[in-house]
Scaffold this motif. Structure first.
Motif, PDB file in Angstrom:
ATOM      1  N   ALA A  95       0.843  -1.196   0.000  1.00  0.00           N
ATOM      2  CA  ALA A  95       0.000   0.000   0.000  1.00  0.00           C
ATOM      3  C   ALA A  95       0.879   1.248   0.000  1.00  0.00           C
ATOM      4  O   ALA A  95       0.627   2.197  -0.750  1.00  0.00           O
ATOM      5  CB  ALA A  95      -0.912  -0.016   1.224  1.00  0.00           C
ATOM      6  N   GLU A 154      -9.275  -5.074   4.560  1.00  0.00           N
ATOM      7  CA  GLU A 154      -7.876  -4.977   4.947  1.00  0.00           C
ATOM      8  C   GLU A 154      -7.107  -4.030   4.020  1.00  0.00           C
ATOM      9  O   GLU A 154      -6.335  -3.183   4.473  1.00  0.00           O
ATOM     10  CB  GLU A 154      -7.199  -6.353   4.945  1.00  0.00           C
ATOM     11  CG  GLU A 154      -5.743  -6.244   5.383  1.00  0.00           C
ATOM     12  CD  GLU A 154      -4.980  -7.557   5.401  1.00  0.00           C
ATOM     13  OE1 GLU A 154      -5.529  -8.588   4.960  1.00  0.00           O
ATOM     14  OE2 GLU A 154      -3.818  -7.530   5.856  1.00  0.00           O
ATOM     15  N   SER A 155      -7.330  -4.179   2.718  1.00  0.00           N
ATOM     16  CA  SER A 155      -6.576  -3.331   1.786  1.00  0.00           C
ATOM     17  C   SER A 155      -6.977  -1.871   1.954  1.00  0.00           C
ATOM     18  O   SER A 155      -6.148  -0.972   1.861  1.00  0.00           O
ATOM     19  CB  SER A 155      -6.769  -3.806   0.341  1.00  0.00           C
ATOM     20  OG  SER A 155      -8.081  -3.563  -0.106  1.00  0.00           O
ATOM     21  N   ARG A 158      -5.200  -0.618   4.981  1.00  0.00           N
ATOM     22  CA  ARG A 158      -3.766  -0.435   4.764  1.00  0.00           C
ATOM     23  C   ARG A 158      -3.471   0.806   3.918  1.00  0.00           C
ATOM     24  O   ARG A 158      -2.551   1.566   4.214  1.00  0.00           O
ATOM     25  CB  ARG A 158      -3.176  -1.662   4.070  1.00  0.00           C
ATOM     26  CG  ARG A 158      -2.945  -2.844   5.016  1.00  0.00           C
ATOM     27  CD  ARG A 158      -2.350  -3.983   4.209  1.00  0.00           C
ATOM     28  NE  ARG A 158      -2.195  -5.217   4.944  1.00  0.00           N
ATOM     29  CZ  ARG A 158      -1.009  -5.654   5.418  1.00  0.00           C
ATOM     30  NH1 ARG A 158       0.068  -4.941   5.239  1.00  0.00           N
ATOM     31  NH2 ARG A 158      -0.946  -6.802   6.049  1.00  0.00           N
TER      32      ARG A 158
END
Lengths: 253, 93, 330
Positions: A95, A154-155, A158
């Motif tokens: 990220a 989650e992404s 991040r």
């Protein structure tokens, strides 16, 4: 004479940002999240280091002090490096790497658009070729920001963290540097006001699609890459990159 | 388990007229497949156009059926220009 | 080679008489140099051995990026950095070409990579050696890629169509790799100082024997060769290829002005080949079995790359699904 020096200084800024970005991409070798990404990252890195060489070659001619492109890359101290702070930041997770590239690309692309029409033919030439590459870089990094922003929880978390961490450095993409403003008046350099406006618009558009919250504009702070006031990370990066030419100052490789 | 989709890649080279199958890539979507194919199969300036197709979407002949499938066209040599012998004066046709 | 000790699962090669009609038709095609294509009938052993061989070859390309990657951030000039990046990028690409060929056999790339990371399958022994100075990058290009090319040129004529086509493409692209390596060494020997010359000799000393080991055990100790040769997924024996490599390499070594760490290395007028000393097979088998200098680190790096990247790949998949859904709705 003074304009000649100013122009060399400007070329070093362009070259240093490209080189340091490329060097950080080299660190991903063998560690990318997919094999396809290995190729993609290396492609971007090859483009950027190739561009850096183009800028350094011209800077070396203007400086005319016996240094060549390699000497400019491998024999200058961190206080003499002129890259944007964003590109020297450690890679972190994907990220952070993606967002670093995106912020840089969103600045690089409008910069090259203008430089490809520079009144200096040499600059226009290097920029013209680089522009095609930068268009692809920007497209690619934008898509990844959108994927990570609008991917999984989650992404999203991040990349939001990455925005939080990196945003302060974006001041350098939108502030108006006096030297660049002067050079832009003569048609040599990219107009910082144009670049800033483009950067903001591009980032806002991609952030919206990525469902990312756009922070308040960054504010100036103590550090300034263009003035050689870097984070501590650059010195470490240069120590590694410059090790051989410095250990064997007169060697040919 | 495969995480990304397998795509077959077809590249049209600068001088080639048709897209030609060159291999495959993995990607999450077609756009990414195009970019991955670009980075993988055109590193040396090999292409001017790329197609990607999910491998699962391709229906292929079984090569063992080669004879019934392709041989019927083998004897139709009149489909080929070389079948027609022209006088030397107009042989550039 | 990049694929060493590939098990065919076959104890003894069947004669044509002993084969089923399908097997015989298959073998006759192979004998007639007709390429086998993905949808053709093929013996299960052939398919499985090929998956093993091609995946091992692919894994080697990918793991092979790591020893070179170790010097990528320290390449001593912009030109050398660009060359090395391009070379390593090719290796990732060649890994992908090979995985792509392997997938035409019904194997799944991610599953095969999992086997690698679980230590169940091998990659070339050579990539378990460390790169300790910049000249190692030259030695790898010259010796390691040189050895690989000898093998891969032969494999362009392999019986399985997709593998053969991948090899043709790889050979075409790799022609610059060996030159890149040799050029690094030649520049250091011709224009370098004493320290640089010592680096070159040191690199050759360390990579010489492991390069010769790349071709695998002597023919007498290669129980799988006969079947692989009859299937034409191997076109020459280990010893033939090793000798070919050595014969072409020694003059290049002399031109560099360096020596090999082999007191027995000398030209044999009678055979028209170079003789060489005994290979330390104990070292080879130790490295293959996991006790090489860098086995643990190499696998760990690859495993971490894929594990750390999982959330990235998942995000891309999730986003693609969201997009597809939006498009259907629109």
């Amino acid at each position: 004479m003074s304009q000649r020096n100013d122009l060399a200084e400007y070329l070093l800024r362009l070259g240093d940002s490209a080189l340091v970005t490329g060097q950080r991409l080299c660190e991903w070798c063998g560690r990318a999240p997919a094999l396809e990404e290995e190729l993609a990252l290396m492609n971007v890195g090859l483009d950027l280091i190739g561009q850096a060489r183009g800028w350094y070659d011209y800077a070396a001619e203007l400086l005319d002090d016996g240094r060549n492109a390699d000497a400019l890359a491998f024999k200058r101290e961190e206080r003499d490096f002129r890259n944007l702070l964003i590109v020297e930041q450690p890679n972190g997770d994907y990220a952070i790497t993606t967002l670093k590239l995106f912020f840089y690309d969103a600045w690089h692309l409008p910069t090259l658009e203008q430089l490809s029409e520079s009144s200096d033919e040499r600059i226009a030439g290097v920029a013209g070729k680089a522009l095609k590459e930068a268009r692809y870089h920007f497209k690619r990094s934008s898509e990844w920001v959108i994927r990570l922003g609008d991917g999984t929880d989650e992404s999203h978390r991040r990349i939001s963290d990455a925005v939080d961490r990196l945003w302060r450095y974006t001041i350098e993409m939108v502030n108006i540097d006096p030297l660049e403003q002067e050079l832009a008046k003569t048609g040599l350099a990219a107009d910082p006001a144009f670049v800033a406006e483009q950067w903001q618009a591009r980032v806002a558009k991609v952030f919206e699609e990525a469902t990312l919250k756009l922070p308040e504009p960054a504010v100036p702070f103590y550090l300034n890459g263009r003035q050689g006031l870097h984070t501590e990370h650059l010195g470490q990066l240069l120590a590694e990159m410059q090790f051989l030419p410095r250990a064997y100052p007169d060697a040919t490789w | 388990m495969a995480e990304w989709t397998l795509f077959e890649v077809f590249v049209r080279s600068k001088h080639g007229l048709n897209h030609k199958h060159v291999g495959s890539v993995h990607a999450a979507d077609a756009e990414m497949a195009l970019e991955n194919a670009r980075d993988l199969y055109t590193r040396r300036n090999e292409g001017v156009s790329i197609w990607v197709v999910p491998s699962a979407a391709i229906t292929a002949t079984a090569s063992d059926e080669k004879e019934p499938f392709f041989d019927p066209s083998e004897d139709k040599i009149y489909r080929h220009a070389s079948f027609y012998q022209l006088p030397k004066e107009v042989d550039q046709m | 080679m990049y694929a060493q000790l590939v098990d065919t699962g076959v104890k003894r090669v069947k004669s044509l008489d002993e084969m089923t009609p399908e097997e015989r038709a298959f073998q006759e095609k192979v004998d007639a140099d007709i390429k086998i294509e993905p949808k053709n009938w093929m013996p299960e052993g052939y398919r499985r051995t090929l998956i093993r061989q091609i995946s091992q070859h692919a894994h080697s390309e990918v793991v092979g990026m790591l020893p070179e990657g170790n010097w990528l951030t320290r390449a001593p000039s912009l030109k050398r950095k660009l060359q090395l990046m391009a070379k390593i990028q090719d290796e990732a690409g060649h890994g992908l070409y090979l995985y792509s060929a392997m997938e035409t056999l019904g194997a799944d790339r991610d599953e095969e990579i999992e086997k690698l990371h679980a230590g169940k399958v091998k990659y070339s022994s050579i990539f378990n050696y460390p790169t300790l100075n910049w000249a190692d990058i030259g030695a790898i290009g010259w010796l390691v890629d040189g050895a690989a090319i000898v093998n891969q040129v032969a494999l362009q004529r392999t019986s399985y169509g997709p593998y053969s086509r991948a090899m043709i493409r790889i050979c075409k692209e790799e022609s610059f790799h060996q030159r890149q390596g040799y050029d690094i060494l030649l520049t250091m020997m011709r224009e370098g100082n004493d320290a640089q010359k010592a680096m070159v000799q040191d690199a050759i000393n360390r990579f010489w024997w492991p390069s010769l080991m790349m071709f695998g055990p002597h023919d007498a100790d290669s129980p799988n060769s006969a079947q692989s040769m009859s299937w034409k997924i191997k076109r020459h024996t280990n010893d033939e290829l090793r000798q070919r490599f050595l014969d072409q390499t020694v003059p290049q070594l002399e031109f560099l002005g360096c020596t090999a760490p082999d007191p027995d290395l000398k030209w044999n007028e009678k055979t028209g080949h170079y003789d060489f000393g005994p290979i330390d097979w104990a070292e080879f088998y130790a490295v293959i079995a996991g006790n090489g200098p860098c086995n643990r680190e190499r696998l760990e790096t690859r495993r971490n790359a894929i594990e750390d990247g999982q959330w990235v790949r998942e995000a891309a998949t999730a986003h693609a699904a969201k997009r597809a859904k939006k498009q259907t709705a629109a």
